[in-house]
Design a protein around this motif. Structure first.
Motif, PDB file in Angstrom:
ATOM      1  N   VAL A  34       0.778  -1.314   0.054  1.00  0.00           N
ATOM      2  CA  VAL A  34      -0.032  -0.037  -0.118  1.00  0.00           C
ATOM      3  C   VAL A  34       0.727   1.133   0.030  1.00  0.00           C
ATOM      4  O   VAL A  34       0.576   2.181  -0.720  1.00  0.00           O
ATOM      5  CB  VAL A  34      -0.970   0.026   1.135  1.00  0.00           C
ATOM      6  CG1 VAL A  34      -1.576   1.399   1.509  1.00  0.00           C
ATOM      7  CG2 VAL A  34      -2.112  -1.158   1.081  1.00  0.00           C
ATOM      8  N   LEU A  35       1.712   1.248   0.681  1.00  0.00           N
ATOM      9  CA  LEU A  35       2.732   2.366   0.807  1.00  0.00           C
ATOM     10  C   LEU A  35       3.597   2.788  -0.204  1.00  0.00           C
ATOM     11  O   LEU A  35       3.975   3.604  -0.643  1.00  0.00           O
ATOM     12  CB  LEU A  35       3.714   2.521   2.228  1.00  0.00           C
ATOM     13  CG  LEU A  35       2.940   2.557   3.568  1.00  0.00           C
ATOM     14  CD1 LEU A  35       4.063   2.368   4.514  1.00  0.00           C
ATOM     15  CD2 LEU A  35       2.070   3.841   3.511  1.00  0.00           C
ATOM     16  N   THR A  36       3.828   1.672  -1.098  1.00  0.00           N
ATOM     17  CA  THR A  36       4.790   2.024  -2.094  1.00  0.00           C
ATOM     18  C   THR A  36       4.050   1.688  -3.516  1.00  0.00           C
ATOM     19  O   THR A  36       4.800   1.818  -4.566  1.00  0.00           O
ATOM     20  CB  THR A  36       5.813   0.806  -2.235  1.00  0.00           C
ATOM     21  OG1 THR A  36       5.551  -0.440  -2.127  1.00  0.00           O
ATOM     22  CG2 THR A  36       6.842   1.025  -1.017  1.00  0.00           C
ATOM     23  N   SER A  37       2.739   1.642  -3.691  1.00  0.00           N
ATOM     24  CA  SER A  37       2.084   1.713  -4.907  1.00  0.00           C
ATOM     25  C   SER A  37       2.017   2.818  -5.792  1.00  0.00           C
ATOM     26  O   SER A  37       2.084   2.635  -6.827  1.00  0.00           O
ATOM     27  CB  SER A  37       0.340   1.403  -4.418  1.00  0.00           C
ATOM     28  OG  SER A  37       0.155   2.568  -3.809  1.00  0.00           O
ATOM     29  N   GLY A  38       2.355   4.007  -5.289  1.00  0.00           N
ATOM     30  CA  GLY A  38       2.391   4.847  -6.233  1.00  0.00           C
ATOM     31  C   GLY A  38       3.699   5.465  -6.504  1.00  0.00           C
ATOM     32  O   GLY A  38       4.066   6.667  -6.910  1.00  0.00           O
ATOM     33  N   SER A  39       4.974   4.933  -6.021  1.00  0.00           N
ATOM     34  CA  SER A  39       6.364   5.349  -6.106  1.00  0.00           C
ATOM     35  C   SER A  39       6.768   4.428  -7.181  1.00  0.00           C
ATOM     36  O   SER A  39       6.476   3.706  -7.779  1.00  0.00           O
ATOM     37  CB  SER A  39       6.903   5.026  -4.731  1.00  0.00           C
ATOM     38  OG  SER A  39       7.113   3.667  -4.514  1.00  0.00           O
ATOM     39  N   ALA A  40       8.237   5.085  -7.304  1.00  0.00           N
ATOM     40  CA  ALA A  40       9.071   4.287  -8.486  1.00  0.00           C
ATOM     41  C   ALA A  40       9.498   3.017  -8.157  1.00  0.00           C
ATOM     42  O   ALA A  40      10.072   2.265  -8.783  1.00  0.00           O
ATOM     43  CB  ALA A  40      10.156   5.199  -8.663  1.00  0.00           C
ATOM     44  N   ILE A  41       9.394   2.594  -6.657  1.00  0.00           N
ATOM     45  CA  ILE A  41       9.948   1.416  -6.220  1.00  0.00           C
ATOM     46  C   ILE A  41       8.706   0.206  -6.365  1.00  0.00           C
ATOM     47  O   ILE A  41       9.362  -1.116  -6.271  1.00  0.00           O
ATOM     48  CB  ILE A  41      10.097   1.512  -4.517  1.00  0.00           C
ATOM     49  CG1 ILE A  41      10.960   2.514  -4.307  1.00  0.00           C
ATOM     50  CG2 ILE A  41      10.763   0.094  -3.978  1.00  0.00           C
ATOM     51  CD1 ILE A  41      11.215   2.879  -2.764  1.00  0.00           C
TER      52      ILE A  41
END
Length: 49
Positions: A34-41
């Protein structure tokens, strides 16, 4: 919070304490997704699964 109380009540009454590490790992993976869903990771996280 009610879900956590219900789960703890289940673990306590049924003596299924061995499920706690499994539930903890699943919860941590869910939070990570959930926390990394919108990031480049995100593409690197999804390759783990």
């Amino acid at each position: 919070m009610d879900l956590l109380k219900d789960l703890w009540g289940f673990f306590r009454t049924r003596r299924r304490y061995w499920l706690l590490p499994t539930m903890t790992v699943l919860l941590l993976f869910g939070i990570l997704i959930v926390l990394t869903s919108g990031s480049a990771i995100a593409p690197f996280i999804y390759t783990l699964f």
